[in-house]
Design a protein around this motif. Structure first.
Motif, PDB file in Angstrom:
ATOM      1  N   SER A 132      31.275  35.476  29.814  1.00 59.77           N
ATOM      2  CA  SER A 132      32.579  34.649  29.290  1.00 59.77           C
ATOM      3  C   SER A 132      33.345  36.256  29.882  1.00 59.77           C
ATOM      4  CB  SER A 132      33.045  34.475  28.209  1.00 59.77           C
ATOM      5  OG  SER A 132      32.714  35.333  27.094  1.00 59.77           O
ATOM      6  N   GLY A 133      32.178  37.679  30.128  1.00 61.17           N
ATOM      7  CA  GLY A 133      32.902  38.433  30.429  1.00 61.17           C
ATOM      8  C   GLY A 133      33.927  39.680  29.644  1.00 61.17           C
ATOM      9  N   ARG A 134      35.257  39.846  29.665  1.00 64.43           N
ATOM     10  CA  ARG A 134      36.379  40.208  29.260  1.00 64.43           C
ATOM     11  C   ARG A 134      36.824  40.245  28.211  1.00 64.43           C
ATOM     12  NH1 ARG A 134      37.771  40.116  34.438  1.00 64.43           N
ATOM     13  NH2 ARG A 134      39.836  39.841  34.820  1.00 64.43           N
ATOM     14  N   PHE A 135      36.285  38.161  29.089  1.00 63.04           N
ATOM     15  CA  PHE A 135      37.025  37.493  27.381  1.00 63.04           C
ATOM     16  C   PHE A 135      36.709  37.592  26.311  1.00 63.04           C
ATOM     17  CE2 PHE A 135      39.221  36.462  32.216  1.00 63.04           C
ATOM     18  CZ  PHE A 135      40.184  37.891  31.627  1.00 63.04           C
ATOM     19  N   THR A 136      37.404  36.862  25.448  1.00 64.87           N
ATOM     20  CA  THR A 136      36.489  35.701  24.129  1.00 64.87           C
ATOM     21  C   THR A 136      36.985  33.982  24.301  1.00 64.87           C
ATOM     22  OG1 THR A 136      36.316  37.769  22.592  1.00 64.87           O
ATOM     23  CG2 THR A 136      36.827  35.423  21.781  1.00 64.87           C
TER      24      THR A 136
END
Length: 269
Positions: free
Chosen positions: A118-122
């Motif tokens: 998801s990288g920088r996202f929740t």
């Protein structure tokens, strides 16, 4: 994979709504008119010139003007909608294609749309059990817990009556009386009415309720029909209604009238 970013004002609504409508994971919450009534500001990622796959990006800006993904109020979940197979590769490609201008944020999506990274996202997978209605009423309710039947017995003892049709204004007024006015509820009060009228205009749903013999409304539910599902979009039950099992009776009425049909509905808590 050809994934393009399209700002809200440049979205081809016909192509986008067609994608949501025919997607294998299509949902009422994805249509542009639903998002316009809830998210207000949102952009889009699309695959191909004909929008064979699409992912809405609801957004907010902080006081510094930075953009973040945000879960819209009254939207339980969104998705990477696609008429193509929902492979992990396709899902990941969409999440990776979100522009760097989206600094972070959070989004709840249906389980198949959760990326491996998801990288920088929740990213949260939507929860909730679906009840399939393609059986007889007796088969559908056979394994229900004792509490369900206790509430049904209370409703029968209270001699409650179903209200098959409610106007959106009456529905929203009752909802507000139960949940209280002020703050975000005032916004929900108006947003719900906009959504209900959009659905009624399309003949996709209706507002129903349960009342006493003297006409006191005790519980309401607005049900929308889309993608083989019954969406109980908005519900409200007064304290007296809870004591009398009004919401359970309202739900049971839906089960009885829809039993044997190729539909599924959210399982009542």
């Amino acid at each position: 994979m050809d994934i393009r970013f399209i700002p809200q004002e440049e979205i081809d609504k016909q192509l986008y709504n067609s994608c949501v409508h025919y997607a294998t994971n299509g949902s009422l919450y994805g249509y542009d008119w639903y998002l316009n009534a809830t998210a207000k500001e949102w952009d889009l990622l699309v695959e191909g010139d004909n929008y064979v796959s699409a992912m809405p990006l609801p957004k907010r800006r902080n006081w510094l003007g930075r953009t973040y993904l945000t879960q819209p109020t009254l939207v339980p979940d969104l998705a990477v909608y696609s008429v193509k197979p929902l492979s992990p590769k396709r899902i990941q490609a969409f999440w990776d294609a979100i522009p760097e201008s989206y600094r972070g944020g959070n989004l709840t999506v249906e389980p198949a749309s959760v990326p491996g990274h998801s990288g920088r996202f929740t990213v949260t997978a939507a929860r909730g059990e679906a009840l399939f209605l393609n059986q007889s009423y007796e088969e559908i309710t056979d394994a229900f817990p004792p509490g369900y039947y206790d509430r049904m017995a209370r409703a029968e003892a209270a001699d409650l009556l179903p209200v098959p049709v409610l106007k959106p204004e009456a529905f929203a007024e009752f909802w507000l009386s139960v949940h209280g006015s002020g703050g975000e509820n005032e916004w929900k009060f108006h947003a719900m009415q906009r959504i209900m009228y959009q659905i009624l205009h399309r003949s996709w749903g209706n507002a129903t309720g349960v009342q006493t013999r003297d006409g006191e409304l005790l519980a309401v539910s607005f049900n929308a029909y889309s993608h083989g599902r019954v969406f109980p979009l908005f519900r409200a039950e007064s304290a007296r209604g809870a004591d009398a099992g009004a919401m359970t009776l309202l739900y049971d009425t839906l089960l009885r009238s829809h039993a044997g049909r190729s539909l599924k509905v959210e399982l009542l808590p």
